[in-house]
Design an enzyme around this catalytic site. Structure first.
Site, PDB file in Angstrom:
ATOM      1  N   LYS A 155       0.845  -1.188   0.000  1.00 21.00           N
ATOM      2  CA  LYS A 155       0.000   0.000   0.000  1.00 21.00           C
ATOM      3  C   LYS A 155       0.882   1.241   0.000  1.00 21.00           C
ATOM      4  CE  LYS A 155      -4.232  -1.789   0.589  1.00 21.00           C
ATOM      5  NZ  LYS A 155      -5.363  -1.491  -0.310  1.00 21.00           N
ATOM      6  N   ASP A 179      -0.637  -0.710  -4.568  1.00 18.82           N
ATOM      7  CA  ASP A 179      -1.968  -0.108  -4.479  1.00 18.82           C
ATOM      8  C   ASP A 179      -1.833   1.260  -3.826  1.00 18.82           C
ATOM      9  OD1 ASP A 179      -4.592   0.550  -4.343  1.00 18.82           O
ATOM     10  OD2 ASP A 179      -5.227  -1.176  -3.129  1.00 18.82           O
ATOM     11  N   GLU A 206      -2.322  -0.490  -8.828  1.00 23.44           N
ATOM     12  CA  GLU A 206      -3.767  -0.419  -8.583  1.00 23.44           C
ATOM     13  C   GLU A 206      -4.160   1.003  -8.170  1.00 23.44           C
ATOM     14  OE1 GLU A 206      -4.858  -3.629  -5.920  1.00 23.44           O
ATOM     15  OE2 GLU A 206      -6.741  -2.623  -5.515  1.00 23.44           O
ATOM     16  N   ASP A 231      -9.718   0.061  -9.129  1.00 18.97           N
ATOM     17  CA  ASP A 231     -10.385  -0.600  -7.997  1.00 18.97           C
ATOM     18  C   ASP A 231     -11.553   0.266  -7.523  1.00 18.97           C
ATOM     19  OD1 ASP A 231     -11.226  -1.908  -5.745  1.00 18.97           O
ATOM     20  OD2 ASP A 231      -9.377  -1.682  -4.618  1.00 18.97           O
ATOM     21  N   LYS A 253     -14.302  -7.290  -6.912  1.00 17.93           N
ATOM     22  CA  LYS A 253     -14.474  -7.778  -5.536  1.00 17.93           C
ATOM     23  C   LYS A 253     -15.952  -8.097  -5.324  1.00 17.93           C
ATOM     24  CE  LYS A 253     -10.829  -4.768  -3.668  1.00 17.93           C
ATOM     25  NZ  LYS A 253     -10.525  -3.572  -2.857  1.00 17.93           N
TER      26      LYS A 253
HETATM   27 MG    MG Z   1      -7.318  -1.498  -3.865  1.00 20.33          MG
END
Ligand code: MG
Length: 346
Positions: A155, A179, A206, A231, A253
């Site tokens: 992240k 991400d 991402e 995303d 997701k």
């Molecule tokens: Mg994400």
């Protein structure tokens, strides 16, 4: 006749989890069970607060539902259209119904859900392990705990991005997914960063920039040497059509797509348009993770580690070996027998 029962559950995280837009230590869930002729299927709504759903909104949504009007779970299209039309929004609440119905149908047909979709059990579902934003020392510790994984999902999106990557590289050669959770706002700097990250062994990026910076994201996706995956910018089926012009791929997701049925449709549409497919998750128990894993055959990137980052997972489902998801060939989602009454988590 179908009957729905549900209960709230507070899923606790092993570590404080920090991303570009906040930090938390637990995630509210609502667990669902749908029963038909003595057989039960299980589902789950996971609701990180950022996304706007809550235990209260989900319970209120379920109070409006009447699944007893349906004679059996095989009218899936009709049932899920009804659920979707009861109220707009509530994607995680809807996913928990969809997942439980798929588990139930698989059990009644005595086949694993991946076979219901006509898919093999994926043999290449290497999931990434997510590392939240933290100090270099903590990042190193987390990376060392994740040695068995082929991919780490790091992240970024804070002002210490390079320090974090340098910390990772001090202790690991694993391939990286990045991400940024919309954390970069200048497209030129973002592109520069992506070239640097490529040199550091990154294979995918991402949601680098905010979803409303559509022109910048499209520019970045054209210029980037690594695939840019949407995303936060990709929720349901119609978003895949739009994504073609903004991203190189989509992160699907279950908690965004309203469950397996629409996720599968999104995968097929994305593939037909030449988009990369990533399968992602929220903080989830082995129930929702096992559900998403049923579709892993089609994924270019698998990020299904939500159940590994928690301390009170009430289900036993998809396994993990050397960083690879191991799907059970038992019916439905492949969960071990569930003692529903014993699950207490509020
Ligand atoms: Mg994400």
């Amino acid at each position: 006749m179908l009957s729905l029962t549900y209960k709230p559950y507070n899923l606790k995280k092993k570590h404080v989890f920090r991303i570009a837009r906040g930090a938390r230590t637990s995630t509210p869930l609502v667990l669902t069970r749908i029963t038909f002729e003595g057989v039960s299927g299980y589902g789950e709504a996971s609701m990180p607060p950022l996304y706007g759903e809550s235990v209260e909104s989900t319970m209120a949504f379920y109070q409006q539902l009447d699944l007893s009007q349906f004679q059996n779970p095989f009218e899936l299209e009709t049932i899920l259209n009804y659920v979707d039309q009861v109220a707009p929004g509530h994607p995680a609440a809807k996913a928990a119904i969809d997942i439980a119905l798929h588990d139930l149908i698989g059990k009644l047909l005595k086949i694993p859900c991946y076979q219901y979709f006509g898919l093999p059990a994926s043999q290449k579902a290497y999931t990434s392990k997510t590392i939240g934003i933290d100090t270099p020392d903590v990042v190193k510790e987390r990376v060392l705990e994740a040695k068995e994984f082929q991919y780490l999902k790091i992240k970024l999106g804070s002002d210490t991005d390079k320090e974090i990557i340098q910390a990772v590289r001090e202790v690991s050669n694993q391939a990286l997914y990045i991400d940024a959770n919309q954390g970069w706002t200048d497209r030129n700097k973002a592109l520069e960063m992506i070239y640097w990250l490529q040199e550091q062994g990154t294979v995918m990026i991402e949601q680098p920039m905010p979803v409303d910076q559509v022109v910048d994201l499209a520019w970045l996706s054209e210029k980037s040497p690594l695939p840019i995956i949407g995303d936060e910018g990709v929720q349901r089926l119609p978003d895949v059509l739009k994504a073609k012009h903004i991203y190189n791929g989509v992160n699907i997701k279950l908690m965004k797509s309203t469950g397996l049925r629409e996720a599968y449709q999104m995968i097929v549409l994305a593939k037909s348009m030449g988009l990369k497919v990533m399968l992602g998750c929220m903080s989830e128990t082995s129930c929702a993770i096992s559900a998403a894993a049923q579709l892993a055959h089609h994924a270019d990137f698998v990020d299904l580690d939500g159940n590994l980052l928690v301390t009170n997972n009430p289900y036993l489902g998809v396994g993990l070996e050397q960083g690879k998801l191991q799907l059970s060939n038992t019916p439905g989602l492949g969960l071990a027998p569930v003692d529903w009454e014993a699950i207490q988590g509020e």
